[in-house]
Design an enzyme around this catalytic site. Sequence first.
Site, short mmCIF file in Angstrom:
data_model
loop_
_atom_site.label_atom_id
_atom_site.label_comp_id
_atom_site.label_asym_id
_atom_site.label_seq_id
_atom_site.Cartn_x
_atom_site.Cartn_y
_atom_site.Cartn_z
N ASP A 32 0.92 -1.32 0.08
CA ASP A 32 -0.08 -0.04 -0.07
C ASP A 32 0.94 1.33 -0.12
O ASP A 32 1.79 1.37 0.70
CB ASP A 32 -1.03 0.02 1.41
CG ASP A 32 -2.15 1.03 1.20
OD1 ASP A 32 -3.32 0.50 0.88
OD2 ASP A 32 -1.91 2.12 1.21
N ASN A 90 -12.79 -3.39 2.00
CA ASN A 90 -13.85 -2.13 2.21
C ASN A 90 -14.86 -2.35 1.13
O ASN A 90 -14.24 -2.62 0.08
CB ASN A 90 -13.04 -0.76 2.10
CG ASN A 90 -12.18 -0.55 3.30
OD1 ASN A 90 -12.60 -0.98 4.42
ND2 ASN A 90 -10.99 -0.23 3.10
N HIS A 101 -12.06 -1.65 -7.42
CA HIS A 101 -11.45 -2.72 -7.95
C HIS A 101 -11.22 -3.78 -6.86
O HIS A 101 -10.47 -3.32 -5.79
CB HIS A 101 -9.97 -2.64 -8.74
CG HIS A 101 -9.42 -3.87 -9.16
ND1 HIS A 101 -9.50 -4.25 -10.51
CD2 HIS A 101 -8.95 -4.89 -8.70
CE1 HIS A 101 -9.05 -5.33 -10.90
NE2 HIS A 101 -8.79 -6.13 -9.51
N HIS A 103 -10.06 -5.83 -3.51
CA HIS A 103 -8.99 -5.86 -3.01
C HIS A 103 -8.91 -6.17 -1.60
O HIS A 103 -10.07 -5.98 -1.15
CB HIS A 103 -7.99 -4.92 -3.17
CG HIS A 103 -8.78 -3.44 -2.78
ND1 HIS A 103 -9.44 -2.79 -3.30
CD2 HIS A 103 -8.43 -2.85 -1.37
CE1 HIS A 103 -9.83 -1.91 -2.69
NE2 HIS A 103 -9.26 -1.66 -1.43
N HIS A 105 -7.11 -5.87 1.96
CA HIS A 105 -5.68 -5.39 2.74
C HIS A 105 -5.14 -6.53 3.53
O HIS A 105 -6.07 -7.20 4.31
CB HIS A 105 -6.15 -4.41 3.74
CG HIS A 105 -6.74 -3.13 2.95
ND1 HIS A 105 -5.86 -1.83 3.02
CD2 HIS A 105 -7.83 -2.89 2.06
CE1 HIS A 105 -6.70 -0.82 2.12
NE2 HIS A 105 -7.68 -1.61 1.77
P1 AMP Z 1 -9.87 1.20 -0.05
O1 AMP Z 1 -10.48 1.20 -1.37
O2 AMP Z 1 -10.54 1.97 0.83
O3 AMP Z 1 -9.67 -0.26 0.37
O4 AMP Z 1 -8.43 1.76 -0.02
C1 AMP Z 1 -7.42 1.86 -1.27
C2 AMP Z 1 -6.09 1.65 -0.83
O5 AMP Z 1 -5.23 1.90 -1.66
C3 AMP Z 1 -5.50 2.63 0.25
O6 AMP Z 1 -5.19 2.23 1.34
C4 AMP Z 1 -4.71 3.43 -0.46
O7 AMP Z 1 -3.64 3.65 0.23
C5 AMP Z 1 -4.24 2.59 -1.53
N1 AMP Z 1 -3.60 2.98 -2.68
C6 AMP Z 1 -4.18 3.87 -3.62
N2 AMP Z 1 -3.33 4.21 -4.50
C7 AMP Z 1 -2.32 3.32 -4.66
C8 AMP Z 1 -1.03 2.98 -5.42
N3 AMP Z 1 -0.79 3.65 -6.59
N4 AMP Z 1 -0.15 2.04 -5.04
C9 AMP Z 1 -0.42 1.39 -3.82
N5 AMP Z 1 -1.51 1.69 -3.23
C10 AMP Z 1 -2.57 2.59 -3.35
#
Ligand code: AMP
Length: 114
Positions: A32, A90, A101, A103, A105
């Site tokens: 992340d 989430n 998309h 994912h 964590h």
């Molecule tokens: P969420 O959609 O709430 O589960 O969070 C999306 C996660 O993606 C957040 O923790 C961001 O810090 C992470 N994120 C966003 N852009 C990038 C990126 N380019 N590379 C890695 N992580 C990312």
Amino acid sequence: MYDKNNVFYKIMQNEIPSKKIYEDENVLAFYDINPMYKVHALVISKKLCTDFDDFINSATAKETADFFKSVSKVAEILDVKNSGYRILSNIGENANQIVKHFHVHILGGEKLRD
Ligand code: AMP
């Protein structure tokens, strides 16, 4: 509806760089960009699904099992298995899902807040 104009799709296409941890034909794992804990990784499915519900409703039983086995494998690569870790996904507005998309964590490397 899935919109390809999202950052994880671009990472998957190698249009945006990422710190990769693991990749196979079905999943990609990377760190992340804004870590909440010492270990904060993301595991994305290569299926074009917006979130967990979209994934679980469109994936086969094998795809589902393979995905979550890969999450476990990434946790092993990250060396958080013995100390413990958290997985979370989430879904939608109230959960503050940012990237549409699917994912998961992986959080760990230190004592996590409740
Ligand atoms: P969420 O959609 O709430 O589960 O969070 C999306 C996660 O993606 C957040 O923790 C961001 O810090 C992470 N994120 C966003 N852009 C990038 C990126 N380019 N590379 C890695 N992580 C990312």
